[in-house]
Design a protein around this motif. Structure first.
Motif, PDB file in Angstrom:
ATOM      1  N   ALA A 124       0.832  -1.200   0.000  1.00  0.00           N
ATOM      2  CA  ALA A 124       0.000   0.000   0.000  1.00  0.00           C
ATOM      3  C   ALA A 124       0.865   1.248   0.000  1.00  0.00           C
ATOM      4  O   ALA A 124       0.572   2.226  -0.714  1.00  0.00           O
ATOM      5  CB  ALA A 124      -0.930  -0.008   1.202  1.00  0.00           C
ATOM      6  N   ALA A 151       2.257   1.692  -3.424  1.00  0.00           N
ATOM      7  CA  ALA A 151       1.213   2.124  -4.367  1.00  0.00           C
ATOM      8  C   ALA A 151       0.952   3.617  -4.229  1.00  0.00           C
ATOM      9  O   ALA A 151       0.775   4.314  -5.233  1.00  0.00           O
ATOM     10  CB  ALA A 151      -0.064   1.333  -4.121  1.00  0.00           C
ATOM     11  N   CYS A 152       0.944   4.137  -2.979  1.00  0.00           N
ATOM     12  CA  CYS A 152       0.763   5.579  -2.785  1.00  0.00           C
ATOM     13  C   CYS A 152       1.885   6.360  -3.435  1.00  0.00           C
ATOM     14  O   CYS A 152       1.649   7.386  -4.086  1.00  0.00           O
ATOM     15  CB  CYS A 152       0.714   5.905  -1.305  1.00  0.00           C
ATOM     16  N   THR A 190      -5.459   0.575   3.038  1.00  0.00           N
ATOM     17  CA  THR A 190      -6.286   0.678   1.828  1.00  0.00           C
ATOM     18  C   THR A 190      -6.990   2.033   1.760  1.00  0.00           C
ATOM     19  O   THR A 190      -7.194   2.584   0.679  1.00  0.00           O
ATOM     20  CB  THR A 190      -7.352  -0.419   1.782  1.00  0.00           C
ATOM     21  N   VAL A 211      -4.583   4.442   0.212  1.00  0.00           N
ATOM     22  CA  VAL A 211      -4.513   4.283  -1.239  1.00  0.00           C
ATOM     23  C   VAL A 211      -5.742   4.898  -1.899  1.00  0.00           C
ATOM     24  O   VAL A 211      -5.647   5.567  -2.941  1.00  0.00           O
ATOM     25  CB  VAL A 211      -4.367   2.798  -1.608  1.00  0.00           C
TER      26      VAL A 211
END
Lengths: 151, 90, 121, 81
Positions: B77, B80-81, C93, C96
Motif C-alpha cells: 500500500a 502504491a501511494c 487501503t 490508497v
C-alpha cells in the motif's frame, strides 16, 4: 505545510511532547508480551509522532530528521527483518518461522527462544508500519508540481 | 436512483436478519467458534511460548504466515501511494 | 424474550452495515462513498469480535503465576488476532483510496460522480 | 459484557454513523467519523478485546482522521449530498 504561520506555543509544546510520544511507542512495541500492544500499535504511535512534527513545524524540519529515502528504506527494512528471522529458522534446521530452533545461537532455552523470536517479529512489523504511515502522509500532503524535480 | 438503492439495501438487510435466527446467542460459551482451535491456544500458550498475552503469541507465533502476509500488504500500500502521487523524471 | 436478548446486537450490526452499504451505492460524492466503505468494514469487524465473547470470561491475558488454565476462563483470542490485522490493512487501503481521490480531483476538479461522468463523455 | 452499557454505546455508534453520512460539509463529516471510531473503540474495550480497542484508538481515531483532513484540505470541502 498548510499555512505559513506557525505558532510559538504550539511549536514549543510539540517539541517537548514528541520525545515522550516516541518513548511510549517504543514501550508499546517492547512490552507487547505482557500487556495490550505490539508491533502494529507501537508502529502507528511512532508514525503519529513524526506526523505531529510535520504538522507543528515545517515539512523541511521533518526531512532533516527522516528523509524520503530513509522512509523508503525503513519500509523495506521491516519486511526484510521479518522474513530474515524466518529464513534464520530455516537455516538452523527448523521450519519457516519456527523460532524454537533459534536457541542454538541465543543464550536462552527453547521456550525463551520462541519469546525472543516473537519480539524480533514485532520490531519488524513496527518499523514497516511506522514508515508506511509517514510515507502515506508525506505523499498526501505534497504539493502538485507541474515541472521541476521532486526531491 | 435513491429509491433503487434504498430497496436494494433493505432487501439485503432483511435477508441477513432472517439469517440471524440460526446464529448462536451472544456470549454463549458453547458456540462453535470457541470450541475448535481456541482452547488449545488458550491452554498451551504460556508453557510453549512464555508470553502471557495470548493475542501476541497467536499473532506472531501460531499464525506467523498470516502476519507476514499482512505486513506485505501494508508495504504494498505504501509503494502504491508513492507510485500514484509522486512524479518521477523530468 | 430469550430470542431478543440473545440476538439484538446482531440486528444492530446489520443496521450499521445497511447504513454503510447505502452510502456506498446511493451517495454521489466520492468521499461519502469512502466513509460508507469504512462503516461497512467496521461493522463486519464488530460482528467477528462479538463471536469471540463468552459469558463469565475475562480478557485474554494470563495473570502472573496462574497455574491451571481452563479454556472457559478466557475470551477466545482468535477473532481478535484476525481483526487486529484487518484494521491496519483497512487504514492502508484507506490511504490508497485517498491517493486515488486526490488524483481524480487534480484531473477533473470535482468530486461528484455525475459531474465526472459528464466530463468524461 | 454488560448489556446496558453495550446498548448505550451501540446507540451512540448508530447516531454517529447516520450523522457522518448525512452532513453536507465534508470536514465535519470527517470529525464525526473520528468520533464514530472512538465509540467503536469503547465498544470493543467493553467486549473484552483490549488489543483491538488499542489498535482502533491509535489507528482509526488518530491516523485515519489525519489522512482524511489532509486529503480534504488538498481537494474541496463542499459536497452536494
Amino acid at each position: 505545510m498548510i499555512s505559513h504561520f506557525y505558532d510559538v506555543i504550539v511549536q514549543t509544546v510539540c517539541r517537548l511532547l514528541i520525545p515522550f510520544i516516541q518513548v511510549y511507542g517504543l514501550y508499546v512495541i517492547a512490552h507487547g508480551h505482557g500487556s495490550p500492544g505490539g508491533g502494529f500499535q507501537g508502529g502507528v504511535i511512532l508514525g503519529a509522532s513524526f506526523i505531529l512534527l510535520c504538522l507543528s513545524h515545517d515539512i523541511q524540519e521533518m526531512k532533516k530528521r527522516l528523509s524520503r529515502r530513509a522512509v523508503l528504506l525503513l519500509c523495506s527494512l521491516g519486511v526484510i527483518i521479518y522474513s530474515g528471522i524466518g529464513f534464520a529458522c530455516l537455516f538452523f534446521g527448523g521450519k519457516y518461522l519456527d523460532y524454537g530452533k533459534l536457541h542454538q545461537i541465543l543464550p536462552v532455552d527453547l521456550v525463551g527462544a520462541r519469546s525472543m523470536g516473537i519480539f524480533g517479529i514485532e520490531v519488524g512489523v513496527g518499523i514497516t508500519v511506522m514508515a508506511v504511515m509517514v510515507s502515506i502522509f508525506l505523499d498526501l500532503s505534497s504539493e502538485e508540481k507541474e515541472k521541476g524535480r521532486p526531491e | 436512483m435513491k429509491w433503487t438503492a434504498l430497496i436494494a439495501v433493505c432487501l439485503t438487510g432483511g435477508l441477513l436478519i432472517y439469517g440471524t435466527a440460526d446464529m448462536p446467542d451472544w456470549g454463549d460459551p458453547a458456540s462453535p467458534a470457541s470450541l475448535h482451535v481456541s482452547p488449545r491456544y488458550i491452554e498451551k500458550t504460556v508453557e510453549e511460548t512464555a508470553v502471557p498475552n495470548m493475542v501476541t503469541s497467536v499473532l506472531a507465533d501460531y499464525r506467523g504466515y498470516d502476519t507476514l502476509g499482512e505486513t506485505t500488504v501494508i508495504f504494498t500500500a505504501g509503494i502504491a501511494c508513492i507510485l500514484l502521487i509522486r512524479r518521477f523524471g523530468k | 424474550m430469550e430470542f431478543i436478548v440473545g440476538k439484538y446486537n446482531y440486528w444492530i450490526y446489520i443496521c450499521l452495515m445497511m447504513i454503510g452499504f447505502y452510502a456506498m451505492i446511493g451517495k454521489r460524492n466520492l468521499v461519502k462513498k469512502l466513509i460508507g466503505m469504512n462503516i461497512f468494514q467496521t461493522s463486519i469487524i464488530l460482528y467477528f469480535i462479538s463471536t469471540g465473547s463468552k459469558k463469565g470470561a475475562t480478557i485474554p491475558i494470563v495473570e502472573h503465576g496462574a497455574s491451571a488454565i481452563q479454556a472457559g476462563q478466557y475470551i477466545n483470542p482468535l477473532p481478535h488476532v484476525l481483526m487486529l490485522t484487518a484494521i491496519v490493512v483497512m487504514v492502508s487501503t484507506f490511504g490508497v483510496a485517498l491517493a486515488l481521490l486526490l488524483m481524480i480531483y487534480r484531473r477533473y476538479h470535482t468530486l461528484e460522480e455525475d459531474e465526472i461522468l459528464r466530463l468524461r463523455r | 459484557m454488560i448489556w446496558q452499557l453495550d446498548l448505550i454505546l451501540l446507540a451512540f455508534v448508530l447516531i454517529c454513523a447516520i450523522a457522518s453520512i448525512a452532513v453536507k460539509d465534508l470536514l465535519s463529516s470527517a470529525i464525526i467519523f473520528g468520533a464514530y471510531s472512538f465509540f467503536m473503540c469503547l465498544l470493543w474495550a467493553e467486549m473484552g478485546a483490549v488489543d483491538v480497542a488499542f489498535t482502533e484508538a491509535s489507528v482509526g481515531a488518530g491516523v485515519s482522521t489525519i489522512f482524511f483532513i489532509v486529503a480534504i484540505l488538498k481537494t474541496t470541502r463542499r459536497s452536494k449530498d
